[in-house]
Design a protein around this motif. Structure first.
Motif, PDB file in Angstrom:
ATOM      1  N   TYR A  39       0.817  -1.207   0.000  1.00  0.00           N
ATOM      2  CA  TYR A  39       0.000   0.000   0.000  1.00  0.00           C
ATOM      3  C   TYR A  39       0.858   1.267   0.000  1.00  0.00           C
ATOM      4  CZ  TYR A  39      -4.204   2.745   1.048  1.00  0.00           C
ATOM      5  OH  TYR A  39      -5.267   3.630   0.990  1.00  0.00           O
ATOM      6  N   LEU A  40       2.106   1.142   0.455  1.00  0.00           N
ATOM      7  CA  LEU A  40       2.993   2.302   0.542  1.00  0.00           C
ATOM      8  C   LEU A  40       3.230   2.920  -0.830  1.00  0.00           C
ATOM      9  CD1 LEU A  40       5.649   0.864   3.025  1.00  0.00           C
ATOM     10  CD2 LEU A  40       3.640   2.270   3.561  1.00  0.00           C
ATOM     11  N   GLY A  41       3.621   4.184  -0.828  1.00  0.00           N
ATOM     12  CA  GLY A  41       3.878   4.911  -2.067  1.00  0.00           C
ATOM     13  C   GLY A  41       2.800   5.955  -2.300  1.00  0.00           C
ATOM     14  N   THR A  42       2.719   6.424  -3.525  1.00  0.00           N
ATOM     15  CA  THR A  42       1.817   7.524  -3.871  1.00  0.00           C
ATOM     16  C   THR A  42       0.522   7.022  -4.481  1.00  0.00           C
ATOM     17  OG1 THR A  42       3.672   9.027  -4.187  1.00  0.00           O
ATOM     18  CG2 THR A  42       1.599   9.636  -5.248  1.00  0.00           C
ATOM     19  N   TRP A  43      -0.577   7.623  -4.020  1.00  0.00           N
ATOM     20  CA  TRP A  43      -1.918   7.387  -4.531  1.00  0.00           C
ATOM     21  C   TRP A  43      -2.486   8.727  -4.987  1.00  0.00           C
ATOM     22  CZ3 TRP A  43      -4.496   2.632  -4.570  1.00  0.00           C
ATOM     23  CH2 TRP A  43      -3.860   1.586  -3.909  1.00  0.00           C
ATOM     24  N   TYR A  44      -3.267   8.701  -6.054  1.00  0.00           N
ATOM     25  CA  TYR A  44      -3.918   9.898  -6.586  1.00  0.00           C
ATOM     26  C   TYR A  44      -5.388   9.896  -6.186  1.00  0.00           C
ATOM     27  CZ  TYR A  44       0.215  10.298  -9.497  1.00  0.00           C
ATOM     28  OH  TYR A  44       1.505  10.417  -9.930  1.00  0.00           O
ATOM     29  N   TYR A  64       2.354   7.428   1.288  1.00  0.00           N
ATOM     30  CA  TYR A  64       2.498   6.680   2.527  1.00  0.00           C
ATOM     31  C   TYR A  64       3.878   6.040   2.588  1.00  0.00           C
ATOM     32  CZ  TYR A  64      -2.534   7.191   2.217  1.00  0.00           C
ATOM     33  OH  TYR A  64      -3.793   7.716   2.101  1.00  0.00           O
ATOM     34  N   SER A  65       4.499   6.093   3.770  1.00  0.00           N
ATOM     35  CA  SER A  65       5.791   5.438   4.003  1.00  0.00           C
ATOM     36  C   SER A  65       5.815   4.959   5.448  1.00  0.00           C
ATOM     37  CB  SER A  65       6.944   6.406   3.725  1.00  0.00           C
ATOM     38  OG  SER A  65       6.844   7.554   4.549  1.00  0.00           O
ATOM     39  N   MET A  66       6.703   4.046   5.729  1.00  0.00           N
ATOM     40  CA  MET A  66       6.789   3.507   7.087  1.00  0.00           C
ATOM     41  C   MET A  66       7.532   4.477   8.003  1.00  0.00           C
ATOM     42  SD  MET A  66       5.060   0.745   7.119  1.00  0.00           S
ATOM     43  CE  MET A  66       5.411   0.277   8.809  1.00  0.00           C
ATOM     44  N   ARG A  67       7.065   4.547   9.234  1.00  0.00           N
ATOM     45  CA  ARG A  67       7.724   5.332  10.279  1.00  0.00           C
ATOM     46  C   ARG A  67       8.620   4.399  11.093  1.00  0.00           C
ATOM     47  NH1 ARG A  67       5.385   9.981  12.501  1.00  0.00           N
ATOM     48  NH2 ARG A  67       5.769   9.097  14.567  1.00  0.00           N
ATOM     49  N   ASP A  68       9.580   4.973  11.772  1.00  0.00           N
ATOM     50  CA  ASP A  68      10.482   4.176  12.615  1.00  0.00           C
ATOM     51  C   ASP A  68       9.753   3.495  13.761  1.00  0.00           C
ATOM     52  OD1 ASP A  68      12.659   4.854  11.045  1.00  0.00           O
ATOM     53  OD2 ASP A  68      13.267   6.527  12.334  1.00  0.00           O
ATOM     54  N   ASP A  69       8.622   4.073  14.202  1.00  0.00           N
ATOM     55  CA  ASP A  69       7.896   3.501  15.332  1.00  0.00           C
ATOM     56  C   ASP A  69       6.871   2.446  14.917  1.00  0.00           C
ATOM     57  OD1 ASP A  69       5.859   5.009  14.220  1.00  0.00           O
ATOM     58  OD2 ASP A  69       5.571   6.302  15.970  1.00  0.00           O
ATOM     59  N   GLY A  70       6.898   2.024  13.647  1.00  0.00           N
ATOM     60  CA  GLY A  70       5.974   1.003  13.162  1.00  0.00           C
ATOM     61  C   GLY A  70       4.695   1.555  12.574  1.00  0.00           C
ATOM     62  N   GLY A  71       4.492   2.856  12.708  1.00  0.00           N
ATOM     63  CA  GLY A  71       3.323   3.496  12.108  1.00  0.00           C
ATOM     64  C   GLY A  71       3.573   3.830  10.650  1.00  0.00           C
ATOM     65  N   VAL A  72       2.622   4.531  10.078  1.00  0.00           N
ATOM     66  CA  VAL A  72       2.696   4.925   8.671  1.00  0.00           C
ATOM     67  C   VAL A  72       2.728   6.444   8.595  1.00  0.00           C
ATOM     68  CG1 VAL A  72       1.513   4.827   6.438  1.00  0.00           C
ATOM     69  CG2 VAL A  72       1.441   2.843   7.968  1.00  0.00           C
ATOM     70  N   ALA A  73       3.722   6.984   7.902  1.00  0.00           N
ATOM     71  CA  ALA A  73       3.786   8.426   7.663  1.00  0.00           C
ATOM     72  C   ALA A  73       2.866   8.744   6.491  1.00  0.00           C
ATOM     73  CB  ALA A  73       5.214   8.854   7.341  1.00  0.00           C
ATOM     74  N   VAL A  74       2.140   9.850   6.607  1.00  0.00           N
ATOM     75  CA  VAL A  74       1.183  10.266   5.588  1.00  0.00           C
ATOM     76  C   VAL A  74       1.550  11.669   5.133  1.00  0.00           C
ATOM     77  CG1 VAL A  74      -1.252  10.685   5.080  1.00  0.00           C
ATOM     78  CG2 VAL A  74      -0.620   8.952   6.776  1.00  0.00           C
ATOM     79  N   LEU A  75       1.666  11.856   3.824  1.00  0.00           N
ATOM     80  CA  LEU A  75       1.884  13.182   3.261  1.00  0.00           C
ATOM     81  C   LEU A  75       0.805  13.426   2.218  1.00  0.00           C
ATOM     82  CD1 LEU A  75       3.481  15.807   2.906  1.00  0.00           C
ATOM     83  CD2 LEU A  75       4.862  14.613   1.190  1.00  0.00           C
ATOM     84  N   ASN A  76      -0.113  14.327   2.533  1.00  0.00           N
ATOM     85  CA  ASN A  76      -1.158  14.716   1.587  1.00  0.00           C
ATOM     86  C   ASN A  76      -0.750  16.033   0.949  1.00  0.00           C
ATOM     87  OD1 ASN A  76      -2.666  12.501   2.291  1.00  0.00           O
ATOM     88  ND2 ASN A  76      -4.029  13.609   3.645  1.00  0.00           N
ATOM     89  N   ARG A  77      -0.885  16.109  -0.390  1.00  0.00           N
ATOM     90  CA  ARG A  77      -0.534  17.332  -1.128  1.00  0.00           C
ATOM     91  C   ARG A  77      -1.617  17.640  -2.133  1.00  0.00           C
ATOM     92  NH1 ARG A  77       3.562  17.722  -4.937  1.00  0.00           N
ATOM     93  NH2 ARG A  77       4.303  19.668  -4.124  1.00  0.00           N
ATOM     94  N   GLY A  78      -1.804  18.918  -2.368  1.00  0.00           N
ATOM     95  CA  GLY A  78      -2.725  19.351  -3.399  1.00  0.00           C
ATOM     96  C   GLY A  78      -2.378  20.756  -3.839  1.00  0.00           C
ATOM     97  N   GLY A  91       0.953  13.708   8.363  1.00  0.00           N
ATOM     98  CA  GLY A  91       0.284  13.019   9.449  1.00  0.00           C
ATOM     99  C   GLY A  91       0.950  11.700   9.765  1.00  0.00           C
ATOM    100  N   ARG A  92       0.321  11.001  10.679  1.00  0.00           N
ATOM    101  CA  ARG A  92       0.805   9.672  11.066  1.00  0.00           C
ATOM    102  C   ARG A  92      -0.404   8.780  11.277  1.00  0.00           C
ATOM    103  NH1 ARG A  92       0.925  13.223  15.087  1.00  0.00           N
ATOM    104  NH2 ARG A  92       0.183  12.639  17.154  1.00  0.00           N
ATOM    105  N   ALA A  93      -0.211   7.514  10.971  1.00  0.00           N
ATOM    106  CA  ALA A  93      -1.313   6.556  11.102  1.00  0.00           C
ATOM    107  C   ALA A  93      -0.802   5.296  11.784  1.00  0.00           C
ATOM    108  CB  ALA A  93      -1.884   6.220   9.727  1.00  0.00           C
ATOM    109  N   TYR A  94      -1.730   4.655  12.510  1.00  0.00           N
ATOM    110  CA  TYR A  94      -1.413   3.406  13.206  1.00  0.00           C
ATOM    111  C   TYR A  94      -2.591   2.460  13.046  1.00  0.00           C
ATOM    112  CZ  TYR A  94       2.190   6.257  15.278  1.00  0.00           C
ATOM    113  OH  TYR A  94       3.268   7.099  15.443  1.00  0.00           O
ATOM    114  N   PHE A  95      -2.283   1.173  12.989  1.00  0.00           N
ATOM    115  CA  PHE A  95      -3.341   0.179  12.854  1.00  0.00           C
ATOM    116  C   PHE A  95      -4.191   0.148  14.116  1.00  0.00           C
ATOM    117  CE2 PHE A  95      -0.377  -1.168   9.624  1.00  0.00           C
ATOM    118  CZ  PHE A  95      -1.247  -1.420   8.568  1.00  0.00           C
ATOM    119  N   VAL A  96      -5.506   0.042  13.921  1.00  0.00           N
ATOM    120  CA  VAL A  96      -6.431   0.002  15.045  1.00  0.00           C
ATOM    121  C   VAL A  96      -6.402  -1.381  15.685  1.00  0.00           C
ATOM    122  CG1 VAL A  96      -8.871   0.138  15.703  1.00  0.00           C
ATOM    123  CG2 VAL A  96      -7.892   1.853  14.159  1.00  0.00           C
TER     124      VAL A  96
END
Length: 182
Positions: A39-44, A64-78, A91-96
């Motif tokens: 899922y990582l990488g760029t989505w449009y 989306y890319s992996m964070r050092d703490d096991g979460g997912v880094a999120v970069l939204n651009r427009g 942002g940052r995301a973590y599995f529920v």
């Protein structure tokens, strides 16, 4: 300075509401057998429900890319044509629950998280995804490419409509090469 009790009550209620928005809407089930590394990488962004934080933006991507703490880094651009500049939100995301279920909690500010529910995914090739927030007022259709075949888009939007997402609030996101580089 002593804070009045009514202000503390409002702040506490607001924090409870904001941190409690990580569950999926009723009858919106996250995908299983999810593989975050695919899922990582760029989505449009192809289609979205418009909100103030994205209003007027074109060429919107989520990376989306992996964070050092096991979460997912999120970069939204427009791109904002009105302001003639790119806008970004990190942002940052973590599995529920677990990393093989497409249900994450995402935060773009402080300790406040919202649901990020991947409820439809091309699990063979990871070429498209449909995302819900904590309610049906949040919806995104994402693609690995700036456009997607119309028949696929129609099929996915029909599924979203059948699940109760309001179609009258959707915005078709312009993905154009006629914008300045950042």
């Amino acid at each position: 300075m002593k804070v009045p009790v009514w202000i503390m009550t409002i702040l506490l209620a607001g924090c409870t509401l904001l941190t409690g928005c990580t569950s999926a809407p009723k009858n919106i089930d996250p995908v299983t057998q999810f593989q975050v590394e695919r899922y990582l990488g760029t989505w449009y962004e192809i289609v979205r429900q418009d909100h103030a934080f994205e209003e007027g933006l074109s060429n919107v991507t989520a990376t989306y890319s992996m964070r050092d703490d096991g979460g997912v880094a999120v970069l939204n651009r427009g791109y904002s044509a009105e302001d003639k500049k790119w806008r970004e939100a990190e942002g940052r995301a973590y599995f529920v629950n677990s990393s093989d279920i497409g249900h994450l909690k995402v935060s773009f500010f402080g300790p406040f998280y919202g649901a990020y529910v991947i409820f439809e995914l091309d699990q063979k090739n990871y070429q498209y995804a449909m995302i819900s927030g904590p309610s049906r007022d949040y919806f995104w259709l994402l693609s690995r490419t700036p456009t997607m075949p119309e028949d696929v888009k129609r099929r996915l939007l029909a599924k979203a409509e059948a699940l109760g997402f309001p179609m009258d609030k959707l915005v078709n996101v312009v993905q154009s090469s006629n914008v300045p580089a950042s």
